[in-house]
Design a protein around this motif. Sequence first.
Motif, PDB file in Angstrom:
ATOM      1  N   TYR A 266       0.829  -1.211   0.000  1.00  0.00           N
ATOM      2  CA  TYR A 266       0.000   0.000   0.000  1.00  0.00           C
ATOM      3  C   TYR A 266       0.861   1.257   0.000  1.00  0.00           C
ATOM      4  O   TYR A 266       0.534   2.251  -0.670  1.00  0.00           O
ATOM      5  CB  TYR A 266      -0.930  -0.024   1.213  1.00  0.00           C
ATOM      6  CG  TYR A 266      -1.846   1.170   1.303  1.00  0.00           C
ATOM      7  CD1 TYR A 266      -2.658   1.544   0.234  1.00  0.00           C
ATOM      8  CD2 TYR A 266      -1.917   1.923   2.468  1.00  0.00           C
ATOM      9  CE1 TYR A 266      -3.506   2.639   0.323  1.00  0.00           C
ATOM     10  CE2 TYR A 266      -2.763   3.014   2.566  1.00  0.00           C
ATOM     11  CZ  TYR A 266      -3.552   3.372   1.490  1.00  0.00           C
ATOM     12  OH  TYR A 266      -4.387   4.455   1.583  1.00  0.00           O
ATOM     13  N   THR A 267       1.963   1.232   0.744  1.00  0.00           N
ATOM     14  CA  THR A 267       2.893   2.365   0.715  1.00  0.00           C
ATOM     15  C   THR A 267       3.370   2.619  -0.702  1.00  0.00           C
ATOM     16  O   THR A 267       3.455   3.772  -1.156  1.00  0.00           O
ATOM     17  CB  THR A 267       4.096   2.093   1.636  1.00  0.00           C
ATOM     18  OG1 THR A 267       3.640   1.938   2.980  1.00  0.00           O
ATOM     19  CG2 THR A 267       5.101   3.234   1.580  1.00  0.00           C
ATOM     20  N   LEU A 268       3.686   1.565  -1.430  1.00  0.00           N
ATOM     21  CA  LEU A 268       4.154   1.708  -2.809  1.00  0.00           C
ATOM     22  C   LEU A 268       3.052   2.236  -3.719  1.00  0.00           C
ATOM     23  O   LEU A 268       3.347   2.882  -4.738  1.00  0.00           O
ATOM     24  CB  LEU A 268       4.682   0.364  -3.314  1.00  0.00           C
ATOM     25  CG  LEU A 268       5.966  -0.106  -2.626  1.00  0.00           C
ATOM     26  CD1 LEU A 268       6.289  -1.546  -2.995  1.00  0.00           C
ATOM     27  CD2 LEU A 268       7.137   0.807  -2.978  1.00  0.00           C
ATOM     28  N   GLN A 269       1.799   1.990  -3.370  1.00  0.00           N
ATOM     29  CA  GLN A 269       0.710   2.596  -4.138  1.00  0.00           C
ATOM     30  C   GLN A 269       0.615   4.097  -3.861  1.00  0.00           C
ATOM     31  O   GLN A 269       0.444   4.898  -4.787  1.00  0.00           O
ATOM     32  CB  GLN A 269      -0.614   1.914  -3.790  1.00  0.00           C
ATOM     33  CG  GLN A 269      -0.738   0.504  -4.350  1.00  0.00           C
ATOM     34  CD  GLN A 269      -2.070  -0.127  -4.012  1.00  0.00           C
ATOM     35  OE1 GLN A 269      -2.297  -0.554  -2.890  1.00  0.00           O
ATOM     36  NE2 GLN A 269      -2.963  -0.171  -5.001  1.00  0.00           N
ATOM     37  N   LEU A 270       0.752   4.494  -2.593  1.00  0.00           N
ATOM     38  CA  LEU A 270       0.684   5.916  -2.260  1.00  0.00           C
ATOM     39  C   LEU A 270       1.851   6.695  -2.851  1.00  0.00           C
ATOM     40  O   LEU A 270       1.728   7.892  -3.145  1.00  0.00           O
ATOM     41  CB  LEU A 270       0.651   6.105  -0.745  1.00  0.00           C
ATOM     42  CG  LEU A 270      -0.631   5.714  -0.018  1.00  0.00           C
ATOM     43  CD1 LEU A 270      -0.512   6.016   1.467  1.00  0.00           C
ATOM     44  CD2 LEU A 270      -1.854   6.417  -0.607  1.00  0.00           C
ATOM     45  N   THR A 271       2.992   6.029  -3.027  1.00  0.00           N
ATOM     46  CA  THR A 271       4.163   6.704  -3.592  1.00  0.00           C
ATOM     47  C   THR A 271       4.237   6.559  -5.108  1.00  0.00           C
ATOM     48  O   THR A 271       5.258   6.881  -5.711  1.00  0.00           O
ATOM     49  CB  THR A 271       5.455   6.183  -2.951  1.00  0.00           C
ATOM     50  OG1 THR A 271       5.545   4.760  -3.113  1.00  0.00           O
ATOM     51  CG2 THR A 271       5.516   6.514  -1.479  1.00  0.00           C
ATOM     52  N   THR A 272       3.165   6.084  -5.706  1.00  0.00           N
ATOM     53  CA  THR A 272       3.023   6.089  -7.162  1.00  0.00           C
ATOM     54  C   THR A 272       1.997   7.155  -7.517  1.00  0.00           C
ATOM     55  O   THR A 272       0.842   7.066  -7.112  1.00  0.00           O
ATOM     56  CB  THR A 272       2.565   4.715  -7.675  1.00  0.00           C
ATOM     57  OG1 THR A 272       3.531   3.733  -7.325  1.00  0.00           O
ATOM     58  CG2 THR A 272       2.407   4.744  -9.189  1.00  0.00           C
ATOM     59  N   ILE A 273       2.434   8.173  -8.255  1.00  0.00           N
ATOM     60  CA  ILE A 273       1.601   9.360  -8.437  1.00  0.00           C
ATOM     61  C   ILE A 273       1.538   9.762  -9.904  1.00  0.00           C
ATOM     62  O   ILE A 273       2.307   9.270 -10.734  1.00  0.00           O
ATOM     63  CB  ILE A 273       2.140  10.537  -7.599  1.00  0.00           C
ATOM     64  CG1 ILE A 273       3.503  11.008  -8.122  1.00  0.00           C
ATOM     65  CG2 ILE A 273       2.225  10.162  -6.121  1.00  0.00           C
ATOM     66  CD1 ILE A 273       4.010  12.295  -7.467  1.00  0.00           C
ATOM     67  N   ASP A 274       0.638  10.683 -10.185  1.00  0.00           N
ATOM     68  CA  ASP A 274       0.597  11.359 -11.477  1.00  0.00           C
ATOM     69  C   ASP A 274       1.821  12.278 -11.561  1.00  0.00           C
ATOM     70  O   ASP A 274       2.047  13.090 -10.655  1.00  0.00           O
ATOM     71  CB  ASP A 274      -0.689  12.177 -11.565  1.00  0.00           C
ATOM     72  CG  ASP A 274      -0.877  12.874 -12.904  1.00  0.00           C
ATOM     73  OD1 ASP A 274       0.121  13.196 -13.581  1.00  0.00           O
ATOM     74  OD2 ASP A 274      -2.046  13.148 -13.262  1.00  0.00           O
ATOM     75  N   PRO A 275       2.639  12.166 -12.612  1.00  0.00           N
ATOM     76  CA  PRO A 275       3.840  13.014 -12.687  1.00  0.00           C
ATOM     77  C   PRO A 275       3.553  14.512 -12.642  1.00  0.00           C
ATOM     78  O   PRO A 275       4.443  15.302 -12.305  1.00  0.00           O
ATOM     79  CB  PRO A 275       4.455  12.621 -14.037  1.00  0.00           C
ATOM     80  CG  PRO A 275       3.934  11.262 -14.326  1.00  0.00           C
ATOM     81  CD  PRO A 275       2.553  11.229 -13.741  1.00  0.00           C
ATOM     82  N   ALA A 276       2.332  14.918 -12.960  1.00  0.00           N
ATOM     83  CA  ALA A 276       1.980  16.335 -12.898  1.00  0.00           C
ATOM     84  C   ALA A 276       1.685  16.793 -11.480  1.00  0.00           C
ATOM     85  O   ALA A 276       1.440  17.982 -11.253  1.00  0.00           O
ATOM     86  CB  ALA A 276       0.769  16.621 -13.790  1.00  0.00           C
ATOM     87  N   GLU A 277       1.708  15.869 -10.517  1.00  0.00           N
ATOM     88  CA  GLU A 277       1.436  16.196  -9.118  1.00  0.00           C
ATOM     89  C   GLU A 277       2.677  15.984  -8.269  1.00  0.00           C
ATOM     90  O   GLU A 277       2.600  15.546  -7.125  1.00  0.00           O
ATOM     91  CB  GLU A 277       0.269  15.362  -8.588  1.00  0.00           C
ATOM     92  CG  GLU A 277      -1.055  15.637  -9.299  1.00  0.00           C
ATOM     93  CD  GLU A 277      -2.198  14.797  -8.771  1.00  0.00           C
ATOM     94  OE1 GLU A 277      -1.937  13.872  -7.966  1.00  0.00           O
ATOM     95  OE2 GLU A 277      -3.353  15.052  -9.148  1.00  0.00           O
ATOM     96  N   GLY A 278       3.833  16.327  -8.823  1.00  0.00           N
ATOM     97  CA  GLY A 278       5.089  16.005  -8.171  1.00  0.00           C
ATOM     98  C   GLY A 278       5.718  17.134  -7.396  1.00  0.00           C
ATOM     99  O   GLY A 278       5.260  18.273  -7.408  1.00  0.00           O
ATOM    100  N   SER A 279       6.792  16.807  -6.722  1.00  0.00           N
ATOM    101  CA  SER A 279       7.749  17.669  -6.027  1.00  0.00           C
ATOM    102  C   SER A 279       7.150  18.608  -4.997  1.00  0.00           C
ATOM    103  O   SER A 279       6.521  19.617  -5.314  1.00  0.00           O
ATOM    104  CB  SER A 279       8.580  18.498  -7.004  1.00  0.00           C
ATOM    105  OG  SER A 279       9.586  19.197  -6.277  1.00  0.00           O
ATOM    106  N   ALA A 280       7.396  18.268  -3.750  1.00  0.00           N
ATOM    107  CA  ALA A 280       7.082  19.166  -2.643  1.00  0.00           C
ATOM    108  C   ALA A 280       8.277  20.051  -2.294  1.00  0.00           C
ATOM    109  O   ALA A 280       8.229  20.791  -1.318  1.00  0.00           O
ATOM    110  CB  ALA A 280       6.671  18.343  -1.420  1.00  0.00           C
TER     111      ALA A 280
END
Length: 774
Positions: A266-280
């Motif tokens: 599940y952690t690996l699912q949360l850390t898989t994102i839309d590339p347009a929603e990146g970088s904090a």
Amino acid sequence: MIWAGFIDYAILAYNAVAHHIASNSLHHVGISHLSLPRHAVFPGPWEEYIKAPVNKSHIRPSKVWHVEGSVSAPEAVLDWADKNSSTTIDPGGLIIFEFADNIAGRACFDISFSSQSTIHLALAYSESPKFAGHLPDATTDRQERDLPLYLPIKTEGITCVRPEFVRGAFKYLTLYIPKYAPKSGDIWFETDFPSPLEALGTQFNGLQDILGLQEDSPDHRAQRISISSLYVNCTAFPSNPNPRAYTGYFSSSSQLLNRIWYSGAYTLQLTTIDPAEGSALIDYNRRVDHNHSPQGSWYSNFTIANGTAITVDGAKRDRVAFPGDMAIAVPGIAVSTYDMIAARTALDSLFIRQYADGAFPYAGPPMGYGGEFSDTYHLHTLLGVWNYVLFTNDIPWLQSHWNAYLKAFEYSLAKVDLTGLFHVTSNNDWLRPGMTGHNLEATSIMYHVMQYTFRLADEIINDPYAKKQFARWNSIGQRMERGIDILWCEEKGLFGDNIGRRGCGGSAEALPQDGNSWAVLSGIVTNSTRRREISTNLRKRWTKYGAPATEFPNVISPFASSFELLAHCAAGNHDAAVELTELMWGYMLDGEGFTNSTCVEGFRIDGDIQYPAYWSSARNSHAHGWSTGPTMVLLTQILGITLETPLGRTWTVEPHLTRWLKNARGGFATGLGRFEVVLRSMKVQVFGRLEVLDLETPRGSQGTVVFGMTMSVEGGKARFVRFLDDGMRVEKMAPGWIDEQLEEDDGWQRPEVEERAAGVVDWQALEANYVKVS
């Protein structure tokens, strides 16, 4: 290792399998990483452990965690509540909602009543209950906590936060209308929870300007909002509309291990994102997007790659493709959700920013614009190529990147000098100190990369350049095997960190967890007795909460410990791997202040949730891909399913029930088909105690089963039985052999867990090793 012999063997084996496959068509039901299945490949009762929501677009809170001020019916918006009621908040009212698990996405509200044309609703997010309150936890390193988000409610009906303010991970959502109205702007904050502003007395008027608040007014006091529905639209794991359609599974007699495996997935699912929603990393982003966001603000709309999905380091932060994290994350993804497109996108984001000299950036965009570099993370990028190709057989992709790969490989190989050790020139690694000079970890990873480079070259064997380099690469590999002895500390039974002050007897001697683990798992330590000695001595250092990363004082690192799990298995000490998994990851699931659902970036040696790299405890990421080692290890090492060639055309199965498990089963699928192992402790009245191994592999594949003896096996279904009361003999039986007579082994007993003391914090070293804010 004799490289030339290895390559000759690999070529012959691959050619033999290719001939076998060509003459015996593969009968399998595989899956495609280009189009993920919409249903679980291995349905079963183990799916109860899956944390991913049934409906990712509509996740409602499960309980009210805290209430203060003027609030009515706070439970009305919970997932079990009557849909005909509403929650009401007045100025000064606050509600903290708790979700069942750590989640991500955009908060949405169905507004049933609003007393004015615009209501100022403040939102604050936190992964840990420790930071649930008026202020969010932190994505920034410039102040202790982020600023809360001001959401203007202008109309009745559905209102969602804007897409750029998707929050990457949170379990607690705070809603409140401040007692005093905001002056202007989208982002502002009130005082720290739980102290009320009134307690500031005569100083309050001055602080109003700092906090962006106005004098109280009748209009503001009259504000009221009623919410009939609160839900989160989860934007993580965009590749599959059914987030519970896992392509792998794990189930055992240990419920804790089962929870750990699924928390990693599940952690690996949360850390898989839309590339347009990146970088904090707003300060890094500014080099590219020229943002003017104020200090403490946050957003997630920086495009970090081209594509539809990407695996990043952490869900909350940094939301960037770090190759070190991928060393753990990519194999975990491969055996749980098979979202390999996300892995490929991450690799592409690194290749596209490769420097002219062949070096890769420390991480993907927004890094790479300022020359950021890490020797070890550069090597992890190359390992990522192997893992991606192994599980997908995407040879066209490999060929398109092969010249860049070889340039990067030669860049690192040139750093192995006459000592036989890798000479590190960059301080950057996983934030640990001491990454300079002739370094153990870097040398071991380089050796590991070399092994896989030989194997990748075999996949494009007609490359004339690669074929000409085999002898030279082999010679350097042998030099590295000899050179690593320089770092051996005989009295300690472990390697030192590097030549010099962090080496044996040095003024800052460090016997690193990461480097010693890598020395074993990479195979650079060729002596099996020494490998076992290292495993034993690493285990001796465990504390109440896990394995200390002694190279980084005060740290327990799930990243370094994931490599330690692999090292114990490589040393044949699978008992230690399972024991550490339950000890350390079990604490991360059940310990105070954690999410109880995802894998944290790291924590302090005394069990506190602070990750000692950061001065602010609130910055710790509680969903971090580099911390998910057990999801890979339990399938590939404990159940022992190893792909030897891409997709598993050839494979090895070497399961280890260990003294901690009465039974275990699990598997995963590739484009070739299903790989599944079921291992049970049983008994039969006639034969006594047995270990029964049931195996399923794709038809047309070929493999080796190591189970008391070594056997060559054709793909398909098979059963092997080890007769524990008859000299440990092993026989291959027909699938289903004497099923009706098999009984549970009621004589099996789980061993007692060893008591250990908690680690003691070195407070001086803690402050000295905080990451410096530039």
